[in-house]
Design a protein around this motif. Sequence first.
Motif, PDB file in Angstrom:
ATOM      1  N   GLN A 293      52.801  -2.547  89.160  1.00  0.00           N
ATOM      2  CA  GLN A 293      52.218  -3.090  88.144  1.00  0.00           C
ATOM      3  C   GLN A 293      52.895  -2.419  86.828  1.00  0.00           C
ATOM      4  OE1 GLN A 293      49.284   0.341  88.516  1.00  0.00           O
ATOM      5  NE2 GLN A 293      48.243  -0.027  90.339  1.00  0.00           N
ATOM      6  N   THR A 294      53.433  -1.993  86.230  1.00  0.00           N
ATOM      7  CA  THR A 294      54.715  -2.116  85.252  1.00  0.00           C
ATOM      8  C   THR A 294      55.425  -3.469  84.646  1.00  0.00           C
ATOM      9  OG1 THR A 294      54.910   0.027  84.854  1.00  0.00           O
ATOM     10  CG2 THR A 294      56.401  -0.839  84.111  1.00  0.00           C
ATOM     11  N   LEU A 295      55.987  -3.719  86.878  1.00  0.00           N
ATOM     12  CA  LEU A 295      56.642  -4.777  86.315  1.00  0.00           C
ATOM     13  C   LEU A 295      55.775  -6.193  86.152  1.00  0.00           C
ATOM     14  CD1 LEU A 295      59.281  -4.121  88.794  1.00  0.00           C
ATOM     15  CD2 LEU A 295      60.161  -4.126  86.184  1.00  0.00           C
ATOM     16  N   GLN A 296      54.461  -6.139  86.193  1.00  0.00           N
ATOM     17  CA  GLN A 296      53.496  -7.372  85.772  1.00  0.00           C
ATOM     18  C   GLN A 296      52.822  -6.920  85.080  1.00  0.00           C
ATOM     19  OE1 GLN A 296      50.914  -6.447  89.617  1.00  0.00           O
ATOM     20  NE2 GLN A 296      52.355  -7.340  91.070  1.00  0.00           N
ATOM     21  N   MET A 297      53.538  -6.312  83.606  1.00  0.00           N
ATOM     22  CA  MET A 297      52.965  -6.392  82.367  1.00  0.00           C
ATOM     23  C   MET A 297      53.096  -7.564  81.496  1.00  0.00           C
ATOM     24  SD  MET A 297      53.685  -2.202  81.447  1.00  0.00           S
ATOM     25  CE  MET A 297      53.030  -2.532  79.600  1.00  0.00           C
ATOM     26  N   ASP A 298      52.222  -8.170  80.552  1.00  0.00           N
ATOM     27  CA  ASP A 298      52.436  -9.010  80.015  1.00  0.00           C
ATOM     28  C   ASP A 298      52.983  -8.255  79.109  1.00  0.00           C
ATOM     29  OD1 ASP A 298      52.318 -11.319  78.046  1.00  0.00           O
ATOM     30  OD2 ASP A 298      50.249 -10.645  77.110  1.00  0.00           O
ATOM     31  N   THR A 299      54.908  -9.498  79.196  1.00  0.00           N
ATOM     32  CA  THR A 299      55.926  -8.809  77.783  1.00  0.00           C
ATOM     33  C   THR A 299      55.539 -10.553  76.984  1.00  0.00           C
ATOM     34  OG1 THR A 299      57.115  -9.613  79.861  1.00  0.00           O
ATOM     35  CG2 THR A 299      56.895  -7.550  80.040  1.00  0.00           C
ATOM     36  N   SER A 300      55.240 -10.985  77.250  1.00  0.00           N
ATOM     37  CA  SER A 300      55.582 -12.173  75.696  1.00  0.00           C
ATOM     38  C   SER A 300      55.568 -11.743  74.139  1.00  0.00           C
ATOM     39  CB  SER A 300      53.670 -13.369  75.910  1.00  0.00           C
ATOM     40  OG  SER A 300      52.609 -13.226  75.781  1.00  0.00           O
ATOM     41  N   THR A 301      54.952 -10.796  73.970  1.00  0.00           N
ATOM     42  CA  THR A 301      55.202 -10.120  73.137  1.00  0.00           C
ATOM     43  C   THR A 301      56.222  -9.140  72.800  1.00  0.00           C
ATOM     44  OG1 THR A 301      53.160  -7.885  72.909  1.00  0.00           O
ATOM     45  CG2 THR A 301      52.845 -10.445  72.653  1.00  0.00           C
ATOM     46  N   GLN A 302      56.753  -8.906  71.452  1.00  0.00           N
ATOM     47  CA  GLN A 302      57.807  -7.543  71.961  1.00  0.00           C
ATOM     48  C   GLN A 302      56.976  -5.970  72.218  1.00  0.00           C
ATOM     49  OE1 GLN A 302      60.965  -7.918  70.919  1.00  0.00           O
ATOM     50  NE2 GLN A 302      61.234  -6.282  71.736  1.00  0.00           N
ATOM     51  N   ALA A 303      55.708  -6.361  71.316  1.00  0.00           N
ATOM     52  CA  ALA A 303      55.066  -4.532  71.482  1.00  0.00           C
ATOM     53  C   ALA A 303      54.945  -4.937  72.910  1.00  0.00           C
ATOM     54  CB  ALA A 303      54.029  -5.161  70.726  1.00  0.00           C
ATOM     55  N   GLY A 304      54.282  -6.084  73.415  1.00  0.00           N
ATOM     56  CA  GLY A 304      54.517  -5.940  75.432  1.00  0.00           C
ATOM     57  C   GLY A 304      55.704  -5.634  75.791  1.00  0.00           C
ATOM     58  N   ARG A 305      56.757  -5.765  75.491  1.00  0.00           N
ATOM     59  CA  ARG A 305      58.214  -6.184  75.640  1.00  0.00           C
ATOM     60  C   ARG A 305      59.070  -4.131  75.333  1.00  0.00           C
ATOM     61  NH1 ARG A 305      59.079 -11.143  74.281  1.00  0.00           N
ATOM     62  NH2 ARG A 305      59.818 -10.024  72.035  1.00  0.00           N
ATOM     63  N   THR A 306      58.857  -4.245  75.176  1.00  0.00           N
ATOM     64  CA  THR A 306      58.288  -2.459  74.460  1.00  0.00           C
ATOM     65  C   THR A 306      57.484  -1.554  75.757  1.00  0.00           C
ATOM     66  OG1 THR A 306      59.157  -2.431  71.943  1.00  0.00           O
ATOM     67  CG2 THR A 306      58.930  -0.597  72.384  1.00  0.00           C
ATOM     68  N   ALA A 307      56.231  -1.575  75.449  1.00  0.00           N
ATOM     69  CA  ALA A 307      55.183  -1.003  76.197  1.00  0.00           C
ATOM     70  C   ALA A 307      56.108  -1.272  77.782  1.00  0.00           C
ATOM     71  CB  ALA A 307      54.063  -1.668  76.405  1.00  0.00           C
ATOM     72  N   GLN A 308      56.403  -2.059  77.675  1.00  0.00           N
ATOM     73  CA  GLN A 308      56.678  -2.792  79.508  1.00  0.00           C
ATOM     74  C   GLN A 308      58.428  -1.491  79.507  1.00  0.00           C
ATOM     75  OE1 GLN A 308      59.017  -5.307  81.333  1.00  0.00           O
ATOM     76  NE2 GLN A 308      57.663  -5.798  83.098  1.00  0.00           N
ATOM     77  N   GLN A 309      59.367  -1.330  78.386  1.00  0.00           N
ATOM     78  CA  GLN A 309      60.239  -0.629  79.012  1.00  0.00           C
ATOM     79  C   GLN A 309      60.171   1.314  78.571  1.00  0.00           C
ATOM     80  OE1 GLN A 309      62.797  -2.185  75.315  1.00  0.00           O
ATOM     81  NE2 GLN A 309      63.841  -3.954  76.709  1.00  0.00           N
ATOM     82  N   ASN A 310      59.398   1.492  77.580  1.00  0.00           N
ATOM     83  CA  ASN A 310      58.788   2.646  77.856  1.00  0.00           C
ATOM     84  C   ASN A 310      58.114   2.988  79.696  1.00  0.00           C
ATOM     85  OD1 ASN A 310      59.449   4.281  75.642  1.00  0.00           O
ATOM     86  ND2 ASN A 310      57.833   2.348  74.343  1.00  0.00           N
ATOM     87  N   ALA A 311      57.433   2.063  80.103  1.00  0.00           N
ATOM     88  CA  ALA A 311      56.962   2.442  80.743  1.00  0.00           C
ATOM     89  C   ALA A 311      57.824   2.657  82.135  1.00  0.00           C
ATOM     90  CB  ALA A 311      55.640   1.589  81.360  1.00  0.00           C
ATOM     91  N   LEU A 312      59.118   1.719  82.258  1.00  0.00           N
ATOM     92  CA  LEU A 312      59.839   1.763  83.833  1.00  0.00           C
ATOM     93  C   LEU A 312      60.742   3.424  82.823  1.00  0.00           C
ATOM     94  CD1 LEU A 312      61.060  -2.086  83.097  1.00  0.00           C
ATOM     95  CD2 LEU A 312      60.366  -0.503  84.907  1.00  0.00           C
ATOM     96  N   GLN A 313      61.516   3.253  81.233  1.00  0.00           N
ATOM     97  CA  GLN A 313      61.794   4.618  81.711  1.00  0.00           C
ATOM     98  C   GLN A 313      60.978   5.935  82.169  1.00  0.00           C
ATOM     99  OE1 GLN A 313      64.815   5.656  80.261  1.00  0.00           O
ATOM    100  NE2 GLN A 313      65.293   2.718  79.694  1.00  0.00           N
ATOM    101  N   GLY A 314      59.735   5.585  82.043  1.00  0.00           N
ATOM    102  CA  GLY A 314      58.989   6.473  83.149  1.00  0.00           C
ATOM    103  C   GLY A 314      58.967   7.527  84.010  1.00  0.00           C
ATOM    104  N   SER A 315      59.026   5.906  84.485  1.00  0.00           N
ATOM    105  CA  SER A 315      59.403   5.253  85.710  1.00  0.00           C
ATOM    106  C   SER A 315      60.841   6.258  86.450  1.00  0.00           C
ATOM    107  CB  SER A 315      59.430   4.356  86.333  1.00  0.00           C
ATOM    108  OG  SER A 315      57.847   3.587  86.178  1.00  0.00           O
ATOM    109  N   ILE A 316      61.509   5.675  85.436  1.00  0.00           N
ATOM    110  CA  ILE A 316      62.958   6.274  85.957  1.00  0.00           C
ATOM    111  C   ILE A 316      62.694   7.770  86.084  1.00  0.00           C
ATOM    112  CG2 ILE A 316      65.045   6.123  85.305  1.00  0.00           C
ATOM    113  CD1 ILE A 316      64.880   3.434  84.258  1.00  0.00           C
TER     114      ILE A 316
END
Length: 400
Positions: A293-316
């Motif tokens: 689900q994290t990989l399917q997040m909307d990353t069209s904005t900088q805030a969206g990209r940062t939220a995805q990176q935070n989620a990916l760090q949590g997944s790691i």
Amino acid sequence: MMNRISSNMMYDQSVALMLSKQSKLNHLEQQLSTGKKIVSAKDDPVGSGTAVGMDRVLAELEKLGSNANAAQNRLGLQENVLSQAGELLQQVSDLTVQANNPALSNEDRKGVANELKAIKDSLLALANTTDGSGRYLFGGAADANAPFTVSNGIVSYNGDQTQRQVEVAPGTFIKDALPGSEIFMRVRTGDGTVDGAAASANTGQAVLTDISRDGSGSWDGSSYSLHFTAADTYEVRDARNAVIGTGTYASGEDITFEGLRVRIEGTPAAGDTFNAGQAGTRDVFATIDQLVQTLQMDTSTQAGRTAQQNALQGSIRDVRRASELMIDARAAGGAQLAAADDAASLREANTVTLKTSLSQMRDLNYADAIGQYKLEGAALQAAQTIFTQMQSMSLFNMIR
């Protein structure tokens, strides 16, 4: 008292002597033909009873050996399954790091998500492994049916939490395979004790890259939050939202408070919040689903990209902890296999001792028996000769 001597008396004594010698010869022949010193219980009542008791102990040791073989088979299968599961989780970790690369396109991340779905299916198949006898390896005591099922994409555990103990030597028990709930379902998030996350309303570009205890041992399990008042200053608040500390922020530097250590990288915005507290639990399948689900997040904005990176760090962090749990489970299984080997040595030593004692008690000394057989045979021949000579004798011959 006077004893009368008669021809009948002498005849009876001679016959009794021959029968006695014949009986002894028959008994010795039985011993020589069977190789056993104790042909029947009457030969040695005490020794015969002791031998029967030893036979029972040997039968029990053989049964314990069968128990050990079955348990070792299941523990060996558990080792193989956990090894493969660990490799799959390493692939998940590698794919998560790969997906965290900002250069990846949405199509690239979609490809990574498909790989993760395939890995989840493989993990589910491993979790439903059987032991070769139709019993499921990770079902606990309820191992007649598949312990893991999927409904609407959610994996459920249908086994129980029982871990059998198997007696493998007198007074020695080893543990059977772990229930699947302890391996795949009850996985602590974060580092296993502490976890943290960025608030969903954050607008800055700061990413929580690490969180743990600071080693002082002063953390009491309470929850805290970091509130950025500016891009370079923050407040530490407790669970009641009371400010308990402040500090200056520098990207990549550790922030320590109340026994916790937090590392944040990037540039936060005023009002951004990061939470820290006790780690929860999540099953490994849900962790992979969340990663997809994290990989399917909307990353069209900088805030969206940062939220995805935070989620990916949590997944790691979560995948790393799941991998560590697999390693811990393998170590526990290895300890049980080592205990089974020790028990096998004990059973073998006991078996050798018992069989040696039984041999001394039951087995015939052929040299002694053959010597005795020859001696009794000669005695029988002598008795027969005496009887033959006695037949031609009469008391009347003595008074002629």
